[in-house]
Design a protein around this motif. Structure first.
Motif, PDB file in Angstrom:
ATOM      1  N   MET A   1       0.835  -1.187   0.000  1.00  0.00           N
ATOM      2  CA  MET A   1       0.000   0.000   0.000  1.00  0.00           C
ATOM      3  C   MET A   1       0.871   1.238   0.000  1.00  0.00           C
ATOM      4  O   MET A   1       1.927   1.263   0.626  1.00  0.00           O
ATOM      5  N   LYS A   2       0.395   2.290  -0.674  1.00  0.00           N
ATOM      6  CA  LYS A   2       1.127   3.552  -0.738  1.00  0.00           C
ATOM      7  C   LYS A   2       0.609   4.503   0.328  1.00  0.00           C
ATOM      8  O   LYS A   2      -0.587   4.574   0.582  1.00  0.00           O
ATOM      9  N   ILE A  30      10.981   3.880   0.694  1.00  0.00           N
ATOM     10  CA  ILE A  30      10.613   5.260   0.391  1.00  0.00           C
ATOM     11  C   ILE A  30      10.569   5.397  -1.121  1.00  0.00           C
ATOM     12  O   ILE A  30      11.568   5.188  -1.806  1.00  0.00           O
ATOM     13  N   ARG A  31       9.399   5.732  -1.648  1.00  0.00           N
ATOM     14  CA  ARG A  31       9.238   5.936  -3.100  1.00  0.00           C
ATOM     15  C   ARG A  31       9.719   7.318  -3.508  1.00  0.00           C
ATOM     16  O   ARG A  31      10.285   7.495  -4.568  1.00  0.00           O
ATOM     17  N   CYS A  49       6.723   9.717   0.632  1.00  0.00           N
ATOM     18  CA  CYS A  49       5.821   8.716   0.059  1.00  0.00           C
ATOM     19  C   CYS A  49       6.510   7.375   0.210  1.00  0.00           C
ATOM     20  O   CYS A  49       7.665   7.217  -0.187  1.00  0.00           O
ATOM     21  N   PHE A  50       5.801   6.417   0.790  1.00  0.00           N
ATOM     22  CA  PHE A  50       6.414   5.119   1.052  1.00  0.00           C
ATOM     23  C   PHE A  50       5.393   4.022   0.865  1.00  0.00           C
ATOM     24  O   PHE A  50       4.196   4.271   0.747  1.00  0.00           O
ATOM     25  N   GLY A  58      -1.477  -3.131   7.428  1.00  0.00           N
ATOM     26  CA  GLY A  58      -1.334  -2.536   8.747  1.00  0.00           C
ATOM     27  C   GLY A  58      -1.690  -1.065   8.830  1.00  0.00           C
ATOM     28  O   GLY A  58      -2.258  -0.472   7.944  1.00  0.00           O
ATOM     29  N   ASP A  59      -1.304  -0.480   9.924  1.00  0.00           N
ATOM     30  CA  ASP A  59      -1.560   0.917  10.202  1.00  0.00           C
ATOM     31  C   ASP A  59      -0.249   1.668  10.071  1.00  0.00           C
ATOM     32  O   ASP A  59       0.791   1.192  10.513  1.00  0.00           O
ATOM     33  N   THR A  60      -0.288   2.838   9.477  1.00  0.00           N
ATOM     34  CA  THR A  60       0.926   3.649   9.367  1.00  0.00           C
ATOM     35  C   THR A  60       1.231   4.352  10.686  1.00  0.00           C
ATOM     36  O   THR A  60       2.221   5.056  10.788  1.00  0.00           O
TER      37      THR A  60
END
Length: 162
Positions: A1-2, A30-31, A49-50, A58-60
């Motif tokens: 997920m982004k 890391i994108r 952005c990762f 999960g949760d960021t």
């Protein structure tokens, strides 16, 4: 997920490296990471952005909490959970010849991209926009031959009065 987070940080040396190290420790890719001064020259905004693995969405919250605890961080926001506006800048050098120039110019007009350089065998263009617009231009120019490309990565701000 982004995911996208925005952090206001002290504008001092080593901040970018320390931030990247925190993501590395957690195994997060890391994108893009963009950083620049805000209206206050002592403060920079970092937009990161990762990705998290699809099998572990999960949760960021863990990384956001870890970033928030860093000594140089003033404020952090998980923009993935809010409405935000984002932009990216791309510079593209594209192969051209006399026959392809009119086709290229039509494409650039549709995307409202600007010409910033013209060589005998290439044209250099710039475009600012959201990721879909940037990706769309790249797809349209690929058949001509992209000779080189530079992208800034995403910058973003929350929408509204927050």
């Amino acid at each position: 997920m982004k995911h996208t987070i925005s952090a206001l940080v002290a504008n001092r040396s080593g901040v970018l490296a320390e931030m990247a190290e925190e993501f590395k420790r957690r195994g997060l890719n890391i994108r893009s990471i963009s950083s620049g001064e805000t209206e206050n020259p002592d403060v920079s905004r970092m937009v990161i952005c990762f990705e998290t693995p699809d099998d572990q969405p999960g949760d960021t919250g863990d990384i956001v909490d870890a970033v928030d605890r860093m000594a140089f961080v003033i404020q952090v926001d998980d923009l993935s959970r809010r409405e935000f506006v984002d932009r990216e800048l791309v510079l593209l050098k594209v192969r051209r010849n006399g026959e392809s120039l009119s086709q290229l110019m039509q494409i650039l007009e549709v995307f409202r991209a600007g010409v910033v350089g013209l060589g005998e065998g290439s044209i250099t263009v710039e475009l600012s926009g959201d990721a879909e617009r940037v990706e769309g231009l790249i797809r349209m120019l690929e058949p001509f031959g992209i000779l080189s490309m530079a992208r800034t990565g995403k910058i973003a701000l929350k929408r509204g009065d927050e």
